[in-house]
Design a protein around this motif. Structure first.
Motif, PDB file in Angstrom:
ATOM      1  N   GLU A  69       0.797  -1.230   0.000  1.00 42.89           N
ATOM      2  CA  GLU A  69       0.000   0.000   0.000  1.00 42.89           C
ATOM      3  C   GLU A  69       0.833   1.285   0.000  1.00 42.89           C
ATOM      4  O   GLU A  69       0.495   2.250  -0.691  1.00 42.89           O
ATOM      5  N   ASN A  70       1.927   1.328   0.732  1.00 45.66           N
ATOM      6  CA  ASN A  70       2.767   2.528   0.749  1.00 45.66           C
ATOM      7  C   ASN A  70       3.298   2.862  -0.637  1.00 45.66           C
ATOM      8  O   ASN A  70       3.492   4.034  -0.975  1.00 45.66           O
ATOM      9  N   ASN A  71       3.555   1.843  -1.452  1.00 48.33           N
ATOM     10  CA  ASN A  71       4.013   2.080  -2.817  1.00 48.33           C
ATOM     11  C   ASN A  71       2.954   2.816  -3.638  1.00 48.33           C
ATOM     12  O   ASN A  71       3.285   3.658  -4.476  1.00 48.33           O
ATOM     13  N   LEU A  72       1.692   2.498  -3.400  1.00 46.64           N
ATOM     14  CA  LEU A  72       0.606   3.133  -4.152  1.00 46.64           C
ATOM     15  C   LEU A  72       0.596   4.641  -3.923  1.00 46.64           C
ATOM     16  O   LEU A  72       0.266   5.415  -4.819  1.00 46.64           O
ATOM     17  N   GLU A  73       0.966   5.044  -2.717  1.00 44.80           N
ATOM     18  CA  GLU A  73       0.988   6.474  -2.390  1.00 44.80           C
ATOM     19  C   GLU A  73       2.058   7.216  -3.177  1.00 44.80           C
ATOM     20  O   GLU A  73       1.985   8.437  -3.324  1.00 44.80           O
ATOM     21  N   ASN A  74       3.034   6.499  -3.696  1.00 39.01           N
ATOM     22  CA  ASN A  74       4.160   7.131  -4.391  1.00 39.01           C
ATOM     23  C   ASN A  74       4.138   6.926  -5.897  1.00 39.01           C
ATOM     24  O   ASN A  74       5.143   7.142  -6.569  1.00 39.01           O
ATOM     25  N   ILE A  75       3.006   6.493  -6.425  1.00 42.89           N
ATOM     26  CA  ILE A  75       2.862   6.321  -7.879  1.00 42.89           C
ATOM     27  C   ILE A  75       1.914   7.399  -8.386  1.00 42.89           C
ATOM     28  O   ILE A  75       0.856   7.637  -7.802  1.00 42.89           O
ATOM     29  N   ASP A  76       2.310   8.056  -9.469  1.00 48.77           N
ATOM     30  CA  ASP A  76       1.459   9.066 -10.091  1.00 48.77           C
ATOM     31  C   ASP A  76       0.489   8.349 -11.030  1.00 48.77           C
ATOM     32  O   ASP A  76       0.894   7.811 -12.059  1.00 48.77           O
ATOM     33  N   PHE A  77      -0.775   8.336 -10.676  1.00 45.39           N
ATOM     34  CA  PHE A  77      -1.786   7.654 -11.479  1.00 45.39           C
ATOM     35  C   PHE A  77      -2.498   8.595 -12.452  1.00 45.39           C
ATOM     36  O   PHE A  77      -3.346   8.161 -13.213  1.00 45.39           O
ATOM     37  N   SER A  78      -2.149   9.865 -12.455  1.00 41.38           N
ATOM     38  CA  SER A  78      -2.933  10.852 -13.196  1.00 41.38           C
ATOM     39  C   SER A  78      -2.976  10.609 -14.704  1.00 41.38           C
ATOM     40  O   SER A  78      -3.934  11.023 -15.353  1.00 41.38           O
ATOM     41  N   ASN A  79      -1.992   9.962 -15.280  1.00 40.23           N
ATOM     42  CA  ASN A  79      -1.996   9.689 -16.721  1.00 40.23           C
ATOM     43  C   ASN A  79      -2.208   8.207 -17.020  1.00 40.23           C
ATOM     44  O   ASN A  79      -1.793   7.720 -18.060  1.00 40.23           O
ATOM     45  N   ARG A  80      -2.857   7.515 -16.107  1.00 38.87           N
ATOM     46  CA  ARG A  80      -3.083   6.088 -16.273  1.00 38.87           C
ATOM     47  C   ARG A  80      -4.592   5.797 -16.321  1.00 38.87           C
ATOM     48  O   ARG A  80      -5.390   6.541 -15.780  1.00 38.87           O
ATOM     49  N   THR A  81      -4.923   4.689 -16.953  1.00 35.99           N
ATOM     50  CA  THR A  81      -6.289   4.189 -16.967  1.00 35.99           C
ATOM     51  C   THR A  81      -6.331   2.976 -16.051  1.00 35.99           C
ATOM     52  O   THR A  81      -5.507   2.064 -16.199  1.00 35.99           O
ATOM     53  N   VAL A  82      -7.263   2.983 -15.100  1.00 41.43           N
ATOM     54  CA  VAL A  82      -7.302   1.937 -14.077  1.00 41.43           C
ATOM     55  C   VAL A  82      -8.715   1.364 -13.960  1.00 41.43           C
ATOM     56  O   VAL A  82      -9.700   2.112 -13.898  1.00 41.43           O
ATOM     57  N   ALA A  83      -8.789   0.043 -13.924  1.00 41.31           N
ATOM     58  CA  ALA A  83     -10.026  -0.679 -13.619  1.00 41.31           C
ATOM     59  C   ALA A  83      -9.788  -1.471 -12.337  1.00 41.31           C
ATOM     60  O   ALA A  83      -8.677  -1.958 -12.095  1.00 41.31           O
ATOM     61  N   LEU A  84     -10.822  -1.596 -11.531  1.00 46.69           N
ATOM     62  CA  LEU A  84     -10.705  -2.246 -10.231  1.00 46.69           C
ATOM     63  C   LEU A  84     -11.610  -3.471 -10.142  1.00 46.69           C
ATOM     64  O   LEU A  84     -12.716  -3.477 -10.684  1.00 46.69           O
TER      65      LEU A  84
END
Length: 164
Positions: A69-84
């Motif tokens: 989870e801590n890694n997720l806080e340090n990834i820039d998702f703003s230019n990514r497409t994500v499905a959950l």
């Protein structure tokens, strides 16, 4: 890179089985990654992501996702497409059904989120996976509605695949 990175955590093997079904149903290439064996850099290689977790305890992420989870806080998702994708038990945990999806969403909500699904056909009291009246991803209940899983996956893939 045109590939889709599908990252999942699985304690009992159920989530792993589900992501295999998703991978097999897609016509685009998907690369599977067990989050327990993944790094921040592995995830950052992809502009297109599917993140899958079951919900444990009183609404917690799967243990390997908690470790990551801590890694997720340090990834820039703003230019990514994500499905959950979330797995849960709506009868045994109706007050925290698929809350792991809510945890993941809070980390990636700067991304272009695709694959929201209806809450129709589910019986639960509360879920952080519901935003604006819809699930923020594909929600599956293998404990109580496993007979609906294949159809739900098929419908969801038809919805998201063109958006990838």
């Amino acid at each position: 890179m045109d590939k889709i990175g599908l990252f999942y955590g699985s304690d009992t093997g159920t989530t792993e089985e589900i992501v295999e079904k998703i991978k097999d149903a897609f016509s685009k290439e998907i690369s599977l990654h067990n989050i327990a064996e993944s790094s921040k850099e592995d995830m950052e290689k992809y502009d297109k992501l599917i993140l899958a977790s079951s919900t444990w305890g009183d609404g917690d992420l799967q243990a390997d996702w908690e470790d990551f989870e801590n890694n997720l806080e340090n990834i820039d998702f703003s230019n990514r497409t994500v499905a959950l994708v979330g797995l849960g038990d709506q009868e045994g945990y109706d007050d925290s059904f698929c809350n792991a999806l809510g945890h993941l969403y809070n980390h990636v909500k700067d991304a272009k989120i695709i694959g929201k699904t209806s809450t129709d056909g589910y019986e639960f009291e509360e879920s952080t996976a519901v935003v604006d009246g819809e699930f923020i991803g594909l929600v599956l209940d293998e404990d109580n509605q496993n007979d609906l899983t294949d159809k739900r996956i098929e419908t969801w893939i038809k919805q998201i695949e063109p958006l990838f």
